[in-house]
Design a protein around this motif. Structure first.
Motif, PDB file in Angstrom:
ATOM      1  N   ALA A   1      -8.900  73.692  31.575  1.00  0.00           N
ATOM      2  CA  ALA A   1      -8.005  74.816  31.622  1.00  0.00           C
ATOM      3  C   ALA A   1      -7.970  75.271  29.843  1.00  0.00           C
ATOM      4  N   THR A   2      -7.693  74.629  28.423  1.00  0.00           N
ATOM      5  CA  THR A   2      -7.578  75.336  27.960  1.00  0.00           C
ATOM      6  C   THR A   2      -8.302  74.511  26.689  1.00  0.00           C
ATOM      7  N   ALA A   3      -9.587  75.004  26.669  1.00  0.00           N
ATOM      8  CA  ALA A   3     -11.026  74.593  26.396  1.00  0.00           C
ATOM      9  C   ALA A   3     -11.106  75.376  24.667  1.00  0.00           C
ATOM     10  N   GLY A   4     -10.974  75.425  23.394  1.00  0.00           N
ATOM     11  CA  GLY A   4     -11.087  76.746  22.751  1.00  0.00           C
ATOM     12  C   GLY A   4      -9.293  76.439  21.487  1.00  0.00           C
ATOM     13  N   PRO A   5     -10.243  76.379  20.894  1.00  0.00           N
ATOM     14  CA  PRO A   5      -8.951  75.986  19.360  1.00  0.00           C
ATOM     15  C   PRO A   5      -7.252  77.011  19.865  1.00  0.00           C
ATOM     16  N   GLU A   6      -7.772  78.458  20.406  1.00  0.00           N
ATOM     17  CA  GLU A   6      -6.812  79.235  20.653  1.00  0.00           C
ATOM     18  C   GLU A   6      -5.537  79.197  21.315  1.00  0.00           C
ATOM     19  N   ARG A   7      -6.302  77.662  22.659  1.00  0.00           N
ATOM     20  CA  ARG A   7      -5.245  77.201  23.159  1.00  0.00           C
ATOM     21  C   ARG A   7      -4.768  76.536  23.146  1.00  0.00           C
ATOM     22  N   ARG A   8      -4.835  75.187  22.264  1.00  0.00           N
ATOM     23  CA  ARG A   8      -3.750  74.337  21.522  1.00  0.00           C
ATOM     24  C   ARG A   8      -3.503  74.424  21.644  1.00  0.00           C
ATOM     25  N   GLU A   9      -2.518  75.399  22.069  1.00  0.00           N
ATOM     26  CA  GLU A   9      -1.203  75.202  21.472  1.00  0.00           C
ATOM     27  C   GLU A   9      -0.683  75.203  22.892  1.00  0.00           C
ATOM     28  N   GLN A  10      -1.519  75.557  24.260  1.00  0.00           N
ATOM     29  CA  GLN A  10      -1.141  75.509  25.452  1.00  0.00           C
ATOM     30  C   GLN A  10      -1.256  74.312  25.809  1.00  0.00           C
ATOM     31  N   ALA A  11      -2.095  73.599  25.615  1.00  0.00           N
ATOM     32  CA  ALA A  11      -2.992  72.324  25.892  1.00  0.00           C
ATOM     33  C   ALA A  11      -1.470  71.560  25.591  1.00  0.00           C
ATOM     34  N   GLY A  12      -0.719  71.452  24.762  1.00  0.00           N
ATOM     35  CA  GLY A  12       0.137  71.000  24.518  1.00  0.00           C
ATOM     36  C   GLY A  12       1.484  70.933  25.412  1.00  0.00           C
ATOM     37  N   ARG A  13       2.220  72.430  25.451  1.00  0.00           N
ATOM     38  CA  ARG A  13       2.735  71.702  26.736  1.00  0.00           C
ATOM     39  C   ARG A  13       2.203  72.030  27.889  1.00  0.00           C
ATOM     40  N   LEU A  14       1.507  72.339  28.249  1.00  0.00           N
ATOM     41  CA  LEU A  14       1.052  71.396  29.546  1.00  0.00           C
ATOM     42  C   LEU A  14       0.726  69.624  29.899  1.00  0.00           C
ATOM     43  N   LEU A  15       0.359  69.182  28.387  1.00  0.00           N
ATOM     44  CA  LEU A  15       0.460  67.836  27.834  1.00  0.00           C
ATOM     45  C   LEU A  15       2.245  66.700  27.706  1.00  0.00           C
ATOM     46  N   ASP A  16       2.808  68.266  27.918  1.00  0.00           N
ATOM     47  CA  ASP A  16       4.317  67.423  28.333  1.00  0.00           C
ATOM     48  C   ASP A  16       5.080  67.847  28.948  1.00  0.00           C
TER      49      ASP A  16
ATOM     50  N   ARG B   1       2.127  59.581  24.195  1.00  0.00           N
ATOM     51  CA  ARG B   1       1.586  61.118  24.799  1.00  0.00           C
ATOM     52  C   ARG B   1       1.102  61.746  22.949  1.00  0.00           C
ATOM     53  N   THR B   2       0.841  60.406  22.496  1.00  0.00           N
ATOM     54  CA  THR B   2       0.116  60.697  21.115  1.00  0.00           C
ATOM     55  C   THR B   2      -1.542  60.652  21.418  1.00  0.00           C
ATOM     56  N   TRP B   3      -1.981  59.216  22.518  1.00  0.00           N
ATOM     57  CA  TRP B   3      -3.028  60.058  23.409  1.00  0.00           C
ATOM     58  C   TRP B   3      -3.415  60.738  23.670  1.00  0.00           C
ATOM     59  N   MET B   4      -2.777  61.251  24.194  1.00  0.00           N
ATOM     60  CA  MET B   4      -3.404  62.687  25.755  1.00  0.00           C
ATOM     61  C   MET B   4      -4.256  63.515  24.140  1.00  0.00           C
ATOM     62  N   ASP B   5      -3.314  63.822  23.688  1.00  0.00           N
ATOM     63  CA  ASP B   5      -3.914  64.716  22.143  1.00  0.00           C
ATOM     64  C   ASP B   5      -5.512  64.314  21.783  1.00  0.00           C
ATOM     65  N   ARG B   6      -5.112  63.688  21.610  1.00  0.00           N
ATOM     66  CA  ARG B   6      -5.975  62.300  21.148  1.00  0.00           C
ATOM     67  C   ARG B   6      -7.556  62.661  22.035  1.00  0.00           C
ATOM     68  N   PHE B   7      -7.005  62.508  22.720  1.00  0.00           N
ATOM     69  CA  PHE B   7      -8.041  62.196  24.145  1.00  0.00           C
ATOM     70  C   PHE B   7      -8.724  64.381  24.520  1.00  0.00           C
ATOM     71  N   VAL B   8      -7.854  64.343  24.015  1.00  0.00           N
ATOM     72  CA  VAL B   8      -8.082  66.508  24.507  1.00  0.00           C
ATOM     73  C   VAL B   8      -9.150  66.860  22.922  1.00  0.00           C
ATOM     74  N   ASP B   9      -8.661  66.205  21.681  1.00  0.00           N
ATOM     75  CA  ASP B   9      -9.861  66.029  21.205  1.00  0.00           C
ATOM     76  C   ASP B   9     -11.317  65.688  21.497  1.00  0.00           C
ATOM     77  N   TYR B  10     -11.332  64.230  22.014  1.00  0.00           N
ATOM     78  CA  TYR B  10     -12.653  63.857  21.970  1.00  0.00           C
ATOM     79  C   TYR B  10     -12.846  64.693  23.694  1.00  0.00           C
ATOM     80  N   MET B  11     -12.288  65.687  24.598  1.00  0.00           N
ATOM     81  CA  MET B  11     -13.435  65.799  25.410  1.00  0.00           C
ATOM     82  C   MET B  11     -13.328  67.253  24.378  1.00  0.00           C
ATOM     83  N   THR B  12     -12.917  68.139  23.569  1.00  0.00           N
ATOM     84  CA  THR B  12     -13.604  68.832  22.792  1.00  0.00           C
ATOM     85  C   THR B  12     -15.151  68.721  21.971  1.00  0.00           C
ATOM     86  N   THR B  13     -15.227  67.548  21.193  1.00  0.00           N
ATOM     87  CA  THR B  13     -16.263  66.839  20.765  1.00  0.00           C
ATOM     88  C   THR B  13     -17.504  66.400  21.525  1.00  0.00           C
TER      89      THR B  13
END
Length: 188
Positions: free
Chosen positions: A163-178, A89-101
């Motif tokens: 689907a959740t590109a952008g910092p304003e949708r980061r919370e939604q990304a977390g819910r979807l990863l959960d 689950r932690t790696w998933m968050d890092r993956f989203v950060d990587y994709m943002t970069t």
């Protein structure tokens, strides 16, 4: 064939700092940011930048590959420091950060590809190997299902990220990863 000598500690620090600054600069300012500006922000001279990265394309390629390596190489530390399901689950968050970069560096990466480079040549294999390691550890610990294809999981992470590109949708990304994580857990 000559082998490359390992970098001195100060040279390694300079290289790492240049890569960190380059990712930020290419993400913020696009592919036309001056190499002089990157060197200055990194606190090194332009000669140091060119010693490590003889061309703009070499710097873009190395910056992207460094981000990929940081993500994939983090798997071992995560598995050492936490249970496999939490590591995944932690790696998933890092993956989203990587994709943002990666998206932020999009123009620079497209310029690299236009010049004949292929920064993505090994990305999929490295990412799939990282996911495989996390899934195997979770399955071995009795926490995750054993019938999961790592490539399917990687596509799921990618979809959430897109689907959740952008910092304003980061919370939604977390819910979807959960939600995705819940689907990966072994049901008891």
């Amino acid at each position: 064939m000559a082998t490359e000598r390992p970098l001195r500690a100060d040279a390694r620090r300079n290289r790492d700092r240049l890569l960190e600054v380059a990712v930020r600069a290419f993400s913020r300012d696009g592919p036309d940011v001056t190499l002089d500006a990157i060197a200055k922000e990194a606190g090194v001279g332009i000669g140091t930048l060119y010693r490590h990265f003889p061309t703009r394309e070499a710097l873009i390629d190395a910056a992207y590959r460094n981000e990929l390596a940081r993500l994939c190489d983090s798997v071992g530390d995560l598995l050492r420091d936490m249970p496999p399901d939490q590591a995944l689950r932690t790696w998933m968050d890092r993956f989203v950060d990587y994709m943002t970069t990666k998206r932020g560096m999009g123009d620079a990466l497209r310029a690299l590809i236009a010049s004949g480079g292929n920064p993505f040549s090994e990305s999929r294999d490295q990412l799939t190997a990282a996911v495989s390691t996390l899934l195997r550890a979770g399955a071995a610990a009795g926490m995750l299902r054993t019938d999961i294809e790592p490539d399917d999981v990687l596509v799921g992470f990618s979809g959430v990220s897109l689907a959740t590109a952008g910092p304003e949708r980061r919370e939604q990304a977390g819910r979807l990863l959960d939600l995705l994580m819940d689907g990966l857990r072994l049901q008891r």
